[in-house]
Scaffold this motif. Structure first.
Motif, short mmCIF file in Angstrom:
data_model
loop_
_atom_site.label_atom_id
_atom_site.label_comp_id
_atom_site.label_asym_id
_atom_site.label_seq_id
_atom_site.Cartn_x
_atom_site.Cartn_y
_atom_site.Cartn_z
N HIS A 150 0.87 -1.18 0.00
CA HIS A 150 0.00 0.00 0.00
C HIS A 150 0.90 1.23 0.00
O HIS A 150 2.00 1.20 0.55
N LEU A 151 0.44 2.32 -0.60
CA LEU A 151 1.27 3.53 -0.70
C LEU A 151 1.53 4.16 0.66
O LEU A 151 2.58 4.73 0.92
N VAL A 152 0.54 4.10 1.55
CA VAL A 152 0.63 4.79 2.83
C VAL A 152 0.84 3.80 3.98
O VAL A 152 1.56 4.09 4.93
N ASP A 310 0.09 14.32 -11.57
CA ASP A 310 -0.45 15.17 -10.51
C ASP A 310 -0.45 14.46 -9.15
O ASP A 310 -0.59 15.09 -8.12
N CYS A 311 -0.33 13.14 -9.18
CA CYS A 311 -0.56 12.32 -7.99
C CYS A 311 0.30 12.73 -6.80
O CYS A 311 1.50 12.93 -6.94
N ILE A 312 -0.32 12.85 -5.63
CA ILE A 312 0.43 13.16 -4.41
C ILE A 312 0.52 11.94 -3.49
O ILE A 312 0.86 12.05 -2.32
N ARG A 313 0.21 10.75 -4.04
CA ARG A 313 0.44 9.47 -3.34
C ARG A 313 -0.26 9.37 -1.99
O ARG A 313 0.35 8.96 -1.00
N CYS A 314 -1.54 9.74 -1.96
CA CYS A 314 -2.28 9.70 -0.70
C CYS A 314 -2.86 8.32 -0.43
O CYS A 314 -3.21 8.00 0.70
N GLY A 315 -3.02 7.51 -1.47
CA GLY A 315 -3.57 6.16 -1.28
C GLY A 315 -5.08 6.07 -1.25
O GLY A 315 -5.64 4.98 -1.17
N ALA A 316 -5.78 7.21 -1.34
CA ALA A 316 -7.24 7.17 -1.23
C ALA A 316 -7.88 6.35 -2.34
O ALA A 316 -8.89 5.68 -2.12
N PRO A 339 -5.55 1.83 -8.37
CA PRO A 339 -5.89 2.64 -9.54
C PRO A 339 -4.73 3.50 -10.07
O PRO A 339 -4.49 3.53 -11.27
N ILE A 340 -4.00 4.17 -9.19
CA ILE A 340 -2.90 5.01 -9.68
C ILE A 340 -1.83 4.13 -10.32
O ILE A 340 -1.25 4.48 -11.35
N GLY A 341 -1.62 2.94 -9.75
CA GLY A 341 -0.64 2.02 -10.32
C GLY A 341 -1.06 1.55 -11.71
O GLY A 341 -0.22 1.36 -12.59
N VAL A 370 -12.67 10.45 -5.08
CA VAL A 370 -11.92 10.74 -3.86
C VAL A 370 -10.57 11.40 -4.09
O VAL A 370 -9.98 11.95 -3.17
N CYS A 371 -10.08 11.37 -5.31
CA CYS A 371 -8.71 11.85 -5.55
C CYS A 371 -8.56 13.33 -5.17
O CYS A 371 -9.29 14.17 -5.66
N PRO A 372 -7.61 13.64 -4.28
CA PRO A 372 -7.46 15.02 -3.79
C PRO A 372 -6.97 15.99 -4.87
O PRO A 372 -7.03 17.20 -4.66
N VAL A 373 -6.47 15.46 -5.99
CA VAL A 373 -6.07 16.35 -7.07
C VAL A 373 -6.87 16.06 -8.35
O VAL A 373 -6.52 16.52 -9.43
N LYS A 374 -7.95 15.29 -8.19
CA LYS A 374 -8.91 15.05 -9.26
C LYS A 374 -8.28 14.54 -10.55
O LYS A 374 -8.50 15.10 -11.63
N ILE A 375 -7.48 13.50 -10.42
CA ILE A 375 -6.95 12.84 -11.62
C ILE A 375 -8.08 12.00 -12.22
O ILE A 375 -8.67 11.19 -11.53
N PRO A 376 -8.39 12.20 -13.51
CA PRO A 376 -9.49 11.44 -14.12
C PRO A 376 -9.06 10.01 -14.44
O PRO A 376 -8.91 9.64 -15.61
N ILE A 377 -8.86 9.22 -13.40
CA ILE A 377 -8.29 7.88 -13.57
C ILE A 377 -9.11 7.02 -14.56
O ILE A 377 -8.53 6.39 -15.44
N PRO A 378 -10.47 7.01 -14.46
CA PRO A 378 -11.22 6.18 -15.41
C PRO A 378 -10.98 6.59 -16.87
O PRO A 378 -10.79 5.73 -17.74
S1 SF4 Z 1 -6.20 9.34 -4.93
FE1 SF4 Z 1 -5.17 10.62 -6.48
S2 SF4 Z 1 -3.46 11.55 -5.38
FE2 SF4 Z 1 -4.18 9.88 -4.10
S3 SF4 Z 1 -2.84 8.14 -4.68
FE3 SF4 Z 1 -4.70 8.00 -5.96
S4 SF4 Z 1 -4.17 9.13 -7.82
FE4 SF4 Z 1 -2.65 9.69 -6.30
#
Ligand code: SF4
Lengths: 486, 223
Positions: A150-152, A310-316, A339-341, A370-378
């Motif tokens: 896990h990232l966090v 943009d990812c700040i690696r919060c793990g959400a 998802p970020i992976g 939930v992404c704190p920087v709103k990355i459009p992952i889908p």
């Molecule tokens: S929720 Fe957004 S900022 Fe947080 S780890 Fe996932 S992609 Fe990165």
């Protein structure tokens, strides 16, 4: 770690059957999601905070080369040595050379995903240098000989009993399942090591260009220890970590800790801007910053895919993900999981190696929520799936392995689909045939076997909706039924 | 040689990639300020600071003045069975040091030489006492800027950290501190925001206190 589609399939199936893992994960993910949601519910308009983070990162990336230069200038002016690495191999060599020059035999580490990307510990071990993880979760997985899941929360896949056994076996201490006691044990072991280590290695959460500040977010104090006690501190960061201004850390840290753990702020938020100055009695004599590219500048070249950075690696996004929260981090066989992976790995490793990851999603969109920087992952997952079979011209130059998944069979199917749907008569014939085939085709054989092994095959209706509607409207015209509004 | 190539290569790639693309509009520099103004107002910064610190398990005691520290601190440390204390050479602590020196059963140390000469001592004392630069109400954070007079390990190597915070130096939010420009004017070697005792949730997401830093954070709020 082996990264390929077949392995992934085997590993995730195994993870789904692993009852203790499922239990550990479910409990943890429910808790951690709850903490995040509770914190966000206390904000007036938490979503606006996410969009502020988004705007800051978009702007920072738009100015990335200038900001990196400004950062370097600021840091250098106060005596921090800046190194640039195009590949993880370069970055490893830089760290090793500093260690060798200083005669370092033991490196103590704070949490750093970039160091995982570099596989730094193995590399240093190969050069006779021991690297010891000091973050409790990382310390645990290092003892277990595993990568973080896990990232966090790197050891979130393990139960306290499993960790208790590990501590007993590996550290030769009396068996205890008491979490406070296990934490105290790790403290005692690592205290010694902080003082023996010749070098501390950490990651970077934010690097502020205007002030030349390296910022580190942490709860345990290992970051403070790694950056204070050993005579040399080496910070590792991807090129994407730099932001223009100090005050931009205000919304970002709030959003980061709220998303990661639900805290209003982390216990420690370190700002570092120089080595020990004359008269100061502690702190490292040397501070280095290694700026790693490793494929990020290629991602950068594509305007849409750039948002990955943009990812700040919060793990959400991991915690909310229906796939991650069932299979955990190891089944992905990637440094960055969840998802970020799934969007980052195919771009760093190339679509031919990591492209299958983009397919392993339900596209439910929870990660984007939930992404704190709103990355459009889908959206990015869809883009990568598309690139896998049919590279878009703009992507050709940038995306490694675009088109690698294109297969003749799949291309033919889609071509056929297009032909059928463009010709009404053919379409009619198709739907009739399907209704018939649905009842007669063997389900456990042929192309449907894999899909139907774990699912019920939907029954194709005898008559299509199209047919039924036509019958209905004929009947209506003939006055046999009346519409409700009459 | 290789390193300088890497720098040019990376920057060139980024510049080339950026050239053809439209720059997004710069973000509103006041966005965070406007967002904070929509949150419930912080009418009593000191009260909020105390509330947030207590929420993460810190002990907070209010002290009328610097002079009154001498009456409050020694019995407080005795309650916690602290038997050795260390401070730096910060002159504002001198009156308190006199009282600590006189207190029964308390050993007083001074961190006044480079760590290389004092390592064992600094890592074996029960409690470190430091001043603070300022504090933040809405996150319950103490801002430490270590200095030659008060080195970094005073607040880190010790099991108990007692920090002195002046009520008049509590900023409502982190942004208010940043907006003061105090940091930007001359970035110090190290600034650290401390919001409670060292903690982890790495085993079953269960809170455990005192991993690598202090197990106990004591805050004396002055004024
Ligand atoms: S929720 Fe957004 S900022 Fe947080 S780890 Fe996932 S992609 Fe990165």
């Amino acid at each position: 770690m082996q990264l390929d589609a077949k392995q992934f399939k085997r590993d995730r199936a195994a993870a789904l059957e692993n009852k203790p893992l499922r239990r550990n994960l479910e409990r943890a993910m429910t808790t951690i999601r709850g903490r995040r949601n509770e914190r966000f519910s206390q904000f007036v308009d938490g979503e606006a905070l996410q969009w502020i983070g988004h705007a800051i990162k978009r702007n920072a990336l738009a100015n990335l080369p200038d900001l990196l230069e400004q950062l370097e200038e600021q840091l250098t002016s106060r005596g921090i040595q800046v190194h640039w690495a195009e590949t993880t191999g370069d970055a490893n060599r830089i760290v090793k050379d500093i260690a060798k020059r200083r005669g370092v035999g033991l490196v103590i580490k704070g949490k750093s995903m970039v160091s995982e990307e570099m596989e730094l510990n193995d590399y240093l071990a190969g050069h006779g240098i021991e690297a010891l993880e000091a973050d409790l979760g990382e310390f645990i997985v290092q003892l277990a000989g595993e990568p973080p899941s896990h990232l966090v929360a790197p050891a979130v896949h393990l139960s306290r009993q499993e960790i208790a056994v590990l501590f007993h076996d590996e550290l030769g201490e009396e068996y205890t399942e008491d979490i406070q006691a296990m934490t105290a044990l790790a403290r005692r072991v690592l205290r010694e090591k902080f003082q023996q280590a010749g070098m501390g290695v950490t990651g970077v959460n934010f690097a502020v260009a205007e002030t030349g500040t390296i910022a580190l977010v942490e709860n345990e104090g290992n970051g403070r220890m790694c950056t204070t006690v050993p005579p040399v501190h080496v910070a590792l960061m991807g090129i994407e970590k730099v932001i223009p201004r100090l005050d931009e850390m205000s919304p970002l840290i709030r959003s980061l800790t709220a998303s990661a753990t639900g805290q209003p702020i982390s216990t420690y938020f370190n700002w570092l801007s120089s080595p020990r100055r004359p008269g100061e009695k502690d702190g490292p004599e040397e501070v280095h910053l290694v700026i790693l590219d490793n494929g990020r500048s290629s991602i950068y070249a594509d305007e849409e895919l750039r948002e990955t950075l943009d990812c700040i690696r919060c793990g959400a996004c991991l915690n909310i993900c229906p796939v991650y929260s069932r299979i955990g981090g190891h089944a992905y066989s990637t440094v960055y999981m969840g998802p970020i992976g799934k969007i980052l790995t195919p771009q760093l490793a190339g679509l031919e190696k990591g492209g299958h990851l983009a397919g392993a999603s339900t596209l439910c969109g929870a990660c984007y929520e939930v992404c704190p920087v709103k990355i459009p992952i889908p959206d990015l997952l869809l883009r990568l799936r598309r690139e896998g079979v049919q590279p878009t011209p703009a992507g050709i130059a940038t995306l490694k392995g675009a088109g690698a998944k294109a297969s003749l069979g799949e291309a033919m199917v889609w071509k056929g689909w297009r032909v059928v749907h463009n010709r009404p008569a053919l379409y009619k014939l198709m739907t009739r045939l399907l209704g018939f085939a649905g009842r007669t085709l063997p389900k456990r054989m042929g192309p449907l076997r894999e899909w139907s092994a774990t699912r019920d095959l939907p029954k194709a209706a005898n008559r299509s909706l199209h047919h039924l509607l036509r019958d209905r409207s004929n009947a209506w015209e003939a006055g046999k039924i009346r519409s409700d509004s009459e | 040689m290789a390193a300088s190539n890497a720098r040019e290569n990376i920057l060139n790639r980024l510049r080339k990639a950026r050239a053809g693309l439209p720059a997004p509009p710069p973000p509103d520099p006041l966005a965070d300020r406007k967002w904070l103004e929509r949150q419930p107002p912080i009418t009593d910064p000191a009260g909020r600071f105390v509330q947030e610190q207590e929420a993460v398990g810190s002990q907070v005691r209010r002290v009328a003045s610097w002079e009154a520290l001498g009456d409050v601190v020694p019995p407080w440390l005795a309650e916690l069975k602290v038997s050795s204390v260390i401070t730096g050479t910060e002159p504002r602590l001198n009156p308190l040091r006199e009282r600590l020196e006189a207190a029964a059963g308390l050993e007083l140390h001074t961190y006044d030489r480079p760590i290389e000469e004092q390592r064992e001592e600094v890592f074996s004392v029960d409690c470190g006492i430091t001043t603070s630069h300022a504090a933040i109400a809405d996150t319950g954070s103490v801002i430490l800027i270590p200095s030659p007079a008060e080195p970094r390990l005073l607040s880190l190597a010790v099991p108990v950290h007692l920090v002195l915070v002046e009520a008049g130096r509590i900023f409502p939010t982190l942004l208010d501190f940043m907006d003061s420009g105090e940091y930007q004017a001359d970035p110090p070697t190290n600034l650290v925001l401390v919001s409670g005792a060292s903690r982890t949730a790495d085993i079953e997401l269960t809170l455990a206190i005192g991993v690598h830093g202090p197990r106990e954070l004591l805050v004396a709020l002055i004024g």
